[in-house]
Write a protein that holds these residues in place. Structure first.
Motif, PDB file in Angstrom:
ATOM      1  N   GLU A 124      78.356 -29.930  14.161  1.00 35.95           N
ATOM      2  CA  GLU A 124      77.480 -28.939  13.524  1.00 35.95           C
ATOM      3  C   GLU A 124      78.296 -27.932  12.723  1.00 35.95           C
ATOM      4  N   ALA A 125      79.403 -27.473  13.291  1.00 36.29           N
ATOM      5  CA  ALA A 125      80.286 -26.538  12.579  1.00 36.29           C
ATOM      6  C   ALA A 125      80.818 -27.182  11.304  1.00 36.29           C
ATOM      7  N   LEU A 126      81.218 -28.435  11.400  1.00 38.54           N
ATOM      8  CA  LEU A 126      81.773 -29.149  10.246  1.00 38.54           C
ATOM      9  C   LEU A 126      80.746 -29.269   9.124  1.00 38.54           C
ATOM     10  N   LEU A 127      79.510 -29.602   9.460  1.00 34.98           N
ATOM     11  CA  LEU A 127      78.468 -29.712   8.436  1.00 34.98           C
ATOM     12  C   LEU A 127      78.278 -28.396   7.690  1.00 34.98           C
ATOM     13  N   ILE A 128      78.288 -27.295   8.436  1.00 32.71           N
ATOM     14  CA  ILE A 128      78.143 -25.978   7.804  1.00 32.71           C
ATOM     15  C   ILE A 128      79.348 -25.696   6.914  1.00 32.71           C
ATOM     16  N   GLN A 129      80.548 -25.935   7.442  1.00 34.44           N
ATOM     17  CA  GLN A 129      81.769 -25.680   6.664  1.00 34.44           C
ATOM     18  C   GLN A 129      81.769 -26.491   5.366  1.00 34.44           C
ATOM     19  N   GLN A 130      81.401 -27.753   5.463  1.00 37.23           N
ATOM     20  CA  GLN A 130      81.383 -28.603   4.272  1.00 37.23           C
ATOM     21  C   GLN A 130      80.325 -28.148   3.271  1.00 37.23           C
ATOM     22  N   SER A 131      79.185 -27.681   3.778  1.00 39.57           N
ATOM     23  CA  SER A 131      78.140 -27.235   2.861  1.00 39.57           C
ATOM     24  C   SER A 131      78.547 -25.959   2.130  1.00 39.57           C
ATOM     25  N   VAL A 132      79.329 -25.109   2.797  1.00 34.91           N
ATOM     26  CA  VAL A 132      79.745 -23.858   2.168  1.00 34.91           C
ATOM     27  C   VAL A 132      80.993 -24.056   1.315  1.00 34.91           C
ATOM     28  N   PHE A 133      81.997 -24.719   1.882  1.00 29.68           N
ATOM     29  CA  PHE A 133      83.272 -24.869   1.176  1.00 29.68           C
ATOM     30  C   PHE A 133      83.266 -26.046   0.210  1.00 29.68           C
ATOM     31  N   GLY A 134      82.594 -27.131   0.600  1.00 24.93           N
ATOM     32  CA  GLY A 134      82.565 -28.305  -0.246  1.00 24.93           C
ATOM     33  C   GLY A 134      83.927 -28.912  -0.498  1.00 24.93           C
ATOM     34  N   ASP A 135      84.911 -28.573   0.312  1.00 15.65           N
ATOM     35  CA  ASP A 135      86.286 -29.007   0.063  1.00 15.65           C
ATOM     36  C   ASP A 135      86.891 -29.553   1.349  1.00 15.65           C
ATOM     37  N   GLU A 136      87.211 -30.813   1.341  1.00 13.36           N
ATOM     38  CA  GLU A 136      87.813 -31.433   2.522  1.00 13.36           C
ATOM     39  C   GLU A 136      89.218 -30.901   2.795  1.00 13.36           C
ATOM     40  N   ASN A 137      89.831 -30.244   1.819  1.00 10.94           N
ATOM     41  CA  ASN A 137      91.182 -29.704   2.001  1.00 10.94           C
ATOM     42  C   ASN A 137      91.182 -28.297   2.579  1.00 10.94           C
ATOM     43  N   ASN A 138      90.009 -27.758   2.819  1.00  2.00           N
ATOM     44  CA  ASN A 138      89.902 -26.423   3.405  1.00  2.00           C
ATOM     45  C   ASN A 138      90.463 -26.437   4.820  1.00  2.00           C
ATOM     46  N   LYS A 139      91.214 -25.391   5.180  1.00  2.00           N
ATOM     47  CA  LYS A 139      91.875 -25.318   6.493  1.00  2.00           C
ATOM     48  C   LYS A 139      90.858 -25.357   7.638  1.00  2.00           C
ATOM     49  N   ALA A 140      89.756 -24.640   7.521  1.00  2.00           N
ATOM     50  CA  ALA A 140      88.739 -24.633   8.579  1.00  2.00           C
ATOM     51  C   ALA A 140      88.164 -26.031   8.782  1.00  2.00           C
ATOM     52  N   VAL A 141      87.894 -26.730   7.688  1.00  2.64           N
ATOM     53  CA  VAL A 141      87.365 -28.094   7.763  1.00  2.64           C
ATOM     54  C   VAL A 141      88.380 -29.008   8.447  1.00  2.64           C
ATOM     55  N   GLN A 142      89.632 -28.888   8.063  1.00  4.52           N
ATOM     56  CA  GLN A 142      90.687 -29.716   8.661  1.00  4.52           C
ATOM     57  C   GLN A 142      90.853 -29.432  10.152  1.00  4.52           C
ATOM     58  N   ASP A 143      90.828 -28.151  10.530  1.00  2.00           N
ATOM     59  CA  ASP A 143      90.957 -27.789  11.954  1.00  2.00           C
ATOM     60  C   ASP A 143      89.790 -28.342  12.775  1.00  2.00           C
ATOM     61  N   THR A 144      88.594 -28.247  12.226  1.00  2.00           N
ATOM     62  CA  THR A 144      87.420 -28.754  12.936  1.00  2.00           C
ATOM     63  C   THR A 144      87.507 -30.271  13.088  1.00  2.00           C
ATOM     64  N   ARG A 145      87.912 -30.950  12.025  1.00  2.00           N
ATOM     65  CA  ARG A 145      88.088 -32.411  12.104  1.00  2.00           C
ATOM     66  C   ARG A 145      89.125 -32.777  13.168  1.00  2.00           C
ATOM     67  N   SER A 146      90.206 -32.024  13.221  1.00  2.13           N
ATOM     68  CA  SER A 146      91.265 -32.272  14.204  1.00  2.13           C
ATOM     69  C   SER A 146      90.734 -32.122  15.629  1.00  2.13           C
ATOM     70  N   ASN A 147      89.963 -31.072  15.864  1.00  4.47           N
ATOM     71  CA  ASN A 147      89.376 -30.863  17.194  1.00  4.47           C
ATOM     72  C   ASN A 147      88.381 -31.969  17.539  1.00  4.47           C
ATOM     73  N   MET A 148      87.639 -32.438  16.539  1.00  7.66           N
ATOM     74  CA  MET A 148      86.707 -33.537  16.778  1.00  7.66           C
ATOM     75  C   MET A 148      87.458 -34.815  17.152  1.00  7.66           C
ATOM     76  N   GLU A 149      88.568 -35.077  16.478  1.00  7.28           N
ATOM     77  CA  GLU A 149      89.378 -36.251  16.811  1.00  7.28           C
ATOM     78  C   GLU A 149      89.899 -36.156  18.243  1.00  7.28           C
ATOM     79  N   PHE A 150      90.249 -34.949  18.653  1.00  8.36           N
ATOM     80  CA  PHE A 150      90.712 -34.747  20.025  1.00  8.36           C
ATOM     81  C   PHE A 150      89.614 -35.102  21.017  1.00  8.36           C
ATOM     82  N   THR A 151      88.383 -34.671  20.741  1.00  7.09           N
ATOM     83  CA  THR A 151      87.278 -34.989  21.658  1.00  7.09           C
ATOM     84  C   THR A 151      87.027 -36.489  21.696  1.00  7.09           C
ATOM     85  N   ASN A 152      87.188 -37.153  20.556  1.00  4.84           N
ATOM     86  CA  ASN A 152      86.984 -38.600  20.507  1.00  4.84           C
ATOM     87  C   ASN A 152      87.999 -39.343  21.377  1.00  4.84           C
TER      88      ASN A 152
END
Length: 156
Positions: A124-152
């Motif tokens: 949910e956080a990632l969807l919001i970040q992507q909708s606002v930033f629209g940039d996969e290179n954004n640090k917040a987006v990358q950190d959230t993706r990293s945490n999601m990979e950890f949960t996986n």
């Protein structure tokens, strides 16, 4: 620091928030928690308990409780902040505050080994970040993706 014409105490509330965050950054969690709780009381009294600025303080209180090792209370407080933010979000800045709280909540849930719940919150956080930033290179987006990979890695 901005003040509101009809409520000069806003200057004091902002200062309390800033002091609480500075104490948190210095790892003085007990003091930070006390100051942030006072800021929450003042904000609630003058702005109403349903104000988005109260939710921001609640998120910071949750972070303090998490850092103190009080995960159960941190979880309750962050969920309260999240629900309040979702009800009051109006623009991109408010949405980013929701994403910050969701990211903090997801990280806490990882610490509590609640991997599936954490992944859902982080999505949910990632969807919001992507909708606002629209940039996969954004640090917040990358950190959230990293945490999601950890949960996986812990939940399949």
């Amino acid at each position: 620091v901005r003040t509101h014409k009809s409520n000069p105490s806003c200057l004091f509330k902002t200062s309390l928030d800033e002091i609480g965050i500075q104490l948190f950054a210095k790892r003085e969690f007990d003091e930070a928690l006390f100051v942030l709780q006072e800021a929450q009381k003042i904000r609630s009294r003058y702005l109403g308990s349903g104000n988005p600025k109260v939710a921001m303080v609640l998120n910071n209180i949750g972070c303090c409780r998490h850092s103190q090792g009080n995960h159960r209370q941190a979880l309750i407080t962050m969920k309260e902040a999240r629900e309040l933010q979702k009800k009051t979000a109006k623009g991109d800045l408010d949405l980013l505050h929701v994403a910050i709280t969701l990211s903090n909540l997801g990280y806490l849930q990882i610490q509590m080994k609640q991997y599936e719940t954490a992944r859902n919150v982080l999505e949910e956080a990632l969807l919001i970040q992507q909708s606002v930033f629209g940039d996969e290179n954004n640090k917040a987006v990358q950190d959230t993706r990293s945490n999601m990979e950890f949960t996986n890695a812990f939940h399949s």
